[in-house]
Motif scaffolding. Structure first.
Motif, PDB file in Angstrom:
ATOM      1  N   TYR A 119       0.787  -1.229   0.000  1.00  0.00           N
ATOM      2  CA  TYR A 119       0.000   0.000   0.000  1.00  0.00           C
ATOM      3  C   TYR A 119       0.820   1.281   0.000  1.00  0.00           C
ATOM      4  CZ  TYR A 119      -3.329   3.555   1.447  1.00  0.00           C
ATOM      5  OH  TYR A 119      -4.089   4.685   1.519  1.00  0.00           O
ATOM      6  N   LYS A 120       1.783   1.390   0.857  1.00  0.00           N
ATOM      7  CA  LYS A 120       2.515   2.652   0.971  1.00  0.00           C
ATOM      8  C   LYS A 120       3.985   2.404   0.718  1.00  0.00           C
ATOM      9  CE  LYS A 120       3.113   6.529   4.153  1.00  0.00           C
ATOM     10  NZ  LYS A 120       2.823   7.544   3.179  1.00  0.00           N
ATOM     11  N   ILE A 143      -3.272   1.293  -5.343  1.00  0.00           N
ATOM     12  CA  ILE A 143      -4.699   1.261  -5.070  1.00  0.00           C
ATOM     13  C   ILE A 143      -5.140  -0.173  -4.806  1.00  0.00           C
ATOM     14  CG2 ILE A 143      -6.981   1.874  -5.967  1.00  0.00           C
ATOM     15  CD1 ILE A 143      -5.054   4.227  -5.507  1.00  0.00           C
ATOM     16  N   GLU A 144      -5.923  -0.373  -3.741  1.00  0.00           N
ATOM     17  CA  GLU A 144      -6.393  -1.713  -3.409  1.00  0.00           C
ATOM     18  C   GLU A 144      -7.112  -2.325  -4.601  1.00  0.00           C
ATOM     19  OE1 GLU A 144      -9.118  -4.085  -0.162  1.00  0.00           O
ATOM     20  OE2 GLU A 144      -8.822  -1.945   0.062  1.00  0.00           O
ATOM     21  N   GLU A 162      -8.320  -0.573   8.619  1.00  0.00           N
ATOM     22  CA  GLU A 162      -7.628  -0.013   9.783  1.00  0.00           C
ATOM     23  C   GLU A 162      -6.185   0.353   9.443  1.00  0.00           C
ATOM     24  OE1 GLU A 162     -10.665  -3.018  11.367  1.00  0.00           O
ATOM     25  OE2 GLU A 162      -9.222  -2.913   9.722  1.00  0.00           O
ATOM     26  N   TYR A 163      -5.543  -0.426   8.589  1.00  0.00           N
ATOM     27  CA  TYR A 163      -4.172  -0.079   8.204  1.00  0.00           C
ATOM     28  C   TYR A 163      -4.172   1.160   7.313  1.00  0.00           C
ATOM     29  CZ  TYR A 163       0.514   0.067   6.535  1.00  0.00           C
ATOM     30  OH  TYR A 163       1.770   0.522   6.242  1.00  0.00           O
ATOM     31  N   ILE A 164      -5.055   1.189   6.344  1.00  0.00           N
ATOM     32  CA  ILE A 164      -5.128   2.339   5.434  1.00  0.00           C
ATOM     33  C   ILE A 164      -5.383   3.627   6.212  1.00  0.00           C
ATOM     34  CG2 ILE A 164      -6.459   3.361   3.539  1.00  0.00           C
ATOM     35  CD1 ILE A 164      -6.875   0.449   2.537  1.00  0.00           C
ATOM     36  N   ASP A 166      -0.763  -4.184  10.076  1.00  0.00           N
ATOM     37  CA  ASP A 166       0.152  -4.201   8.933  1.00  0.00           C
ATOM     38  C   ASP A 166       0.221  -5.605   8.312  1.00  0.00           C
ATOM     39  OD1 ASP A 166       2.033  -3.624   7.037  1.00  0.00           O
ATOM     40  OD2 ASP A 166       3.642  -3.137   8.444  1.00  0.00           O
ATOM     41  N   PHE A 167      -0.863  -5.982   7.654  1.00  0.00           N
ATOM     42  CA  PHE A 167      -0.913  -7.255   6.927  1.00  0.00           C
ATOM     43  C   PHE A 167      -1.888  -7.095   5.764  1.00  0.00           C
ATOM     44  CE2 PHE A 167      -4.388  -7.431   9.906  1.00  0.00           C
ATOM     45  CZ  PHE A 167      -5.405  -8.065   9.213  1.00  0.00           C
TER      46      PHE A 167
END
Length: 197
Positions: A39-40, A47-48, A79-81, A89-90
């Protein structure tokens, strides 16, 4: 140990992470890794559902490998986004090919304090798999912490129970100043997310 080497091509950069193959609820398998690998990446977000340039290699060893497949989709916890916090972080990767037929899958289990092993592909040791073990402690905020030696490239490596080889977490980060490494601890909600379509 069932480990996967991930290569994520983004413009002029290649990012490398680790991962493991896990089962899906309705059959088949997918790759479990760290969300920050998907993601980052240096403020350039993927983008998901559109995993541009994600490749997964089996049996990777210094540039040689058994098989490779490309991602068809990725799934990350909201929640991570929203927070970028270690305990979320998974993420999971679905592949164009099922690479699990020859190496099998690793099952998932709710995390507790226990002895674990962490493998993966640390960049300081070249492009080969490396495994260490030691105790891991479950924090009340949904993280595991441990002093097992890790390095860049091991992000996304499974945190495995030392006895039954079930995944209880996903390695996220190391902090030199704290002499501590952290991972996302699995609970029943996270396991459902990982296995669900």
């Amino acid at each position: 140990m069932n480990q996967y080497y991930l290569s994520l091509d983004s413009k002029l950069y290649v990012y490398r992470c680790s991962g493991a193959v896990v089962p899906k609820n309705l059959g088949g398998s997918r790759i479990l890794t760290a969300a920050h690998c998907l993601y980052k990446l240096d403020d350039e977000k993927l983008i998901e559902g559109h995993p541009v340039g994600v490749s997964v290699f089996t049996g990777y060893n210094n540039g040689n490998y058994d098989e490779v497949s490309s991602a068809t989709s990725i799934k990350l916890p909201a929640e991570y986004i929203n927070t970028l916090a270690n305990q979320y972080d998974f993420g999971v990767i679905d592949l164009a090919d099922d690479l699990s037929s020859r190496v099998g899958v690793l099952d998932l289990e709710v995390a507790t304090n226990r002895n674990v092993k962490i493998g993966g592909y640390p960049a300081d040791l070249g492009q080969r798999q490396y495994i260490m073990s030691g105790p891991a402690t479950l924090e009340s905020n949904g993280r595991l912490h441990y002093t097992i030696d890790t390095f860049g490239g091991q992000s996304g490596a499974p945190i495995l129970d030392n006895v039954n080889n079930r995944i209880i977490g996903v390695h996220s980060a190391g902090y030199r100043d704290l002499d501590l490494n952290l991972g996302a601890a699995l609970d029943s909600i996270k396991i459902l997310f990982i296995k669900s379509p």
